[in-house]
Design a protein around this motif. Structure first.
Motif, short mmCIF file in Angstrom:
data_model
loop_
_atom_site.label_atom_id
_atom_site.label_comp_id
_atom_site.label_asym_id
_atom_site.label_seq_id
_atom_site.Cartn_x
_atom_site.Cartn_y
_atom_site.Cartn_z
N VAL A 107 0.86 -1.19 0.00
CA VAL A 107 0.00 0.00 0.00
C VAL A 107 0.89 1.23 0.00
O VAL A 107 1.79 1.36 0.83
CB VAL A 107 -0.94 0.01 1.22
N ILE A 108 0.66 2.15 -0.93
CA ILE A 108 1.45 3.35 -1.07
C ILE A 108 0.88 4.45 -0.19
O ILE A 108 -0.21 4.96 -0.43
CB ILE A 108 1.50 3.82 -2.54
N SER A 109 1.64 4.83 0.85
CA SER A 109 1.17 5.85 1.80
C SER A 109 1.37 7.26 1.28
O SER A 109 0.59 8.16 1.57
CB SER A 109 1.88 5.70 3.15
N ILE A 202 5.94 3.18 1.66
CA ILE A 202 5.17 1.95 1.71
C ILE A 202 4.65 1.73 3.12
O ILE A 202 5.42 1.74 4.09
CB ILE A 202 6.03 0.75 1.26
N ASN A 203 3.35 1.53 3.25
CA ASN A 203 2.73 1.34 4.56
C ASN A 203 3.22 0.04 5.20
O ASN A 203 3.23 -1.01 4.56
CB ASN A 203 1.20 1.31 4.39
N THR A 208 -4.07 -1.69 14.15
CA THR A 208 -5.18 -2.62 14.00
C THR A 208 -5.48 -2.94 12.53
O THR A 208 -6.11 -3.95 12.24
CB THR A 208 -6.45 -2.05 14.66
N ASN A 209 -5.05 -2.08 11.62
CA ASN A 209 -5.31 -2.30 10.20
C ASN A 209 -4.17 -3.01 9.49
O ASN A 209 -4.12 -3.02 8.25
CB ASN A 209 -5.59 -0.96 9.50
N ARG A 210 -3.26 -3.60 10.24
CA ARG A 210 -2.09 -4.23 9.63
C ARG A 210 -2.48 -5.30 8.61
O ARG A 210 -1.84 -5.43 7.56
CB ARG A 210 -1.18 -4.84 10.71
N SER A 211 -3.52 -6.06 8.89
CA SER A 211 -3.89 -7.16 8.00
C SER A 211 -4.31 -6.68 6.62
O SER A 211 -4.24 -7.44 5.64
CB SER A 211 -5.01 -7.99 8.62
N THR A 212 -4.73 -5.43 6.50
CA THR A 212 -5.17 -4.90 5.20
C THR A 212 -4.20 -3.89 4.61
O THR A 212 -4.29 -3.59 3.41
CB THR A 212 -6.55 -4.23 5.33
N LEU A 213 -3.26 -3.37 5.41
CA LEU A 213 -2.39 -2.30 4.93
C LEU A 213 -0.91 -2.69 4.84
O LEU A 213 -0.18 -2.12 4.03
CB LEU A 213 -2.52 -1.06 5.83
N ALA A 214 -0.48 -3.63 5.64
CA ALA A 214 0.94 -4.00 5.66
C ALA A 214 1.30 -4.84 4.44
O ALA A 214 0.43 -5.44 3.80
CB ALA A 214 1.27 -4.76 6.94
N PRO A 215 2.58 -4.90 4.07
CA PRO A 215 3.01 -5.73 2.93
C PRO A 215 2.57 -7.19 3.09
O PRO A 215 2.70 -7.77 4.16
CB PRO A 215 4.53 -5.59 2.95
N LEU A 216 2.06 -7.75 2.01
CA LEU A 216 1.52 -9.10 2.03
C LEU A 216 2.11 -9.91 0.86
O LEU A 216 2.18 -9.42 -0.27
CB LEU A 216 0.00 -9.07 1.90
N LEU A 217 2.52 -11.12 1.15
CA LEU A 217 2.95 -12.07 0.12
C LEU A 217 1.91 -13.17 0.03
O LEU A 217 1.61 -13.82 1.02
CB LEU A 217 4.32 -12.67 0.49
N GLN A 218 1.35 -13.37 -1.17
CA GLN A 218 0.37 -14.43 -1.37
C GLN A 218 0.94 -15.45 -2.34
O GLN A 218 1.27 -15.10 -3.48
CB GLN A 218 -0.95 -13.88 -1.89
#
Length: 222
Positions: A107-109, A202-203, A208-218
């Protein structure tokens, strides 16, 4: 919402791949791992444009909730982001897994300068900074060579401000698996070539919003 859409698209990919790769009419079972980056290992390294001195910041804290990549238009310092995704343990990727696809979601802050009329070309390197303690030489692509690399296409632009950017890193994940890496670690940097100013934030929130905003590898695998 964007990550729910990503998961749905990956689910469709799984169904297609399972149908194409069946054996004797039986679908190949596939799995999806969603791994948030390790906020204690994430960080960035800045190189001063005059002295070439490195400043290393690693680990998110109440005062540090993001990482930077690019060239600061105010100081001229170049920043390179480092993200760490643990592959072992519950919810990880088994060492014998066959990788079907992998996507990095960030996510681009903020984007500087703002407004930005052009684009910021960004490269993503697979690296291995083990033990996971950043040092100044990790900035250097000769001293810390890329094990595999890709670029963000299209380049970052003002339209990405405040939103998700999803990057296909399948090739990097395949190489990480081939090498038996226990962590998927990437260096995000201004792409090589003309070094015009442009800084991407980069956020990497620990809130509390880490699950939707932090870097994620899928990662999708079987």
């Amino acid at each position: 919402m964007k990550r729910l859409i990503l998961a749905a698209l990956m689910g469709l990919t799984i169904l297609i791949q399972a149908g194409c790769g069946n054996d004797g009419g039986r679908a190949q079972p596939t799995f999806v791992a969603q791994i948030l980056s390790d906020s204690t290992s994430d960080g960035d390294i800045a190189r001063d444009s005059v002295t070439s001195v490195f400043t290393v910041i690693q680990g998110m804290s109440p005062s540090v909730q993001s990482v930077f990549a690019g060239i600061d238009p105010a100081s001229g310092a170049e920043y390179r982001t480092f993200l760490d995704f643990p592959l072992t343990g519950t919810g990880g990727v088994p060492g014998n897994a066959v990788i079907l696809s992998a996507f990095l979601d960030i996510v681009i802050s903020s984007i500087q300068p703002q407004p930005l009329s052009g684009t910021i070309p960004i490269r993503i390197d697979l690296v291995s900074f083990q033990p996971p303690t950043l040092v100044g030489t990790d900035f250097d692509r000769t001293l810390q060579p890329a094990l595999a690399t890709t670029t963000i296409i299209p380049p970052i632009s003002q339209s990405d401000f405040g939103g998700h950017v999803t990057v296909d890193v399948t090739g990097l994940m395949v190489e990480a698996q081939r090498l038996g890496l226990l962590n998927f670690q990437v260096r995000i940097l201004r792409d090589l070539g003309t070094a015009s100013p442009g800084l991407v934030e980069i956020n990497d929130t620990t809130g509390t919003n880490r699950s939707t905003l932090a870097p994620l590898l899928q990662v999708t695998y079987f």
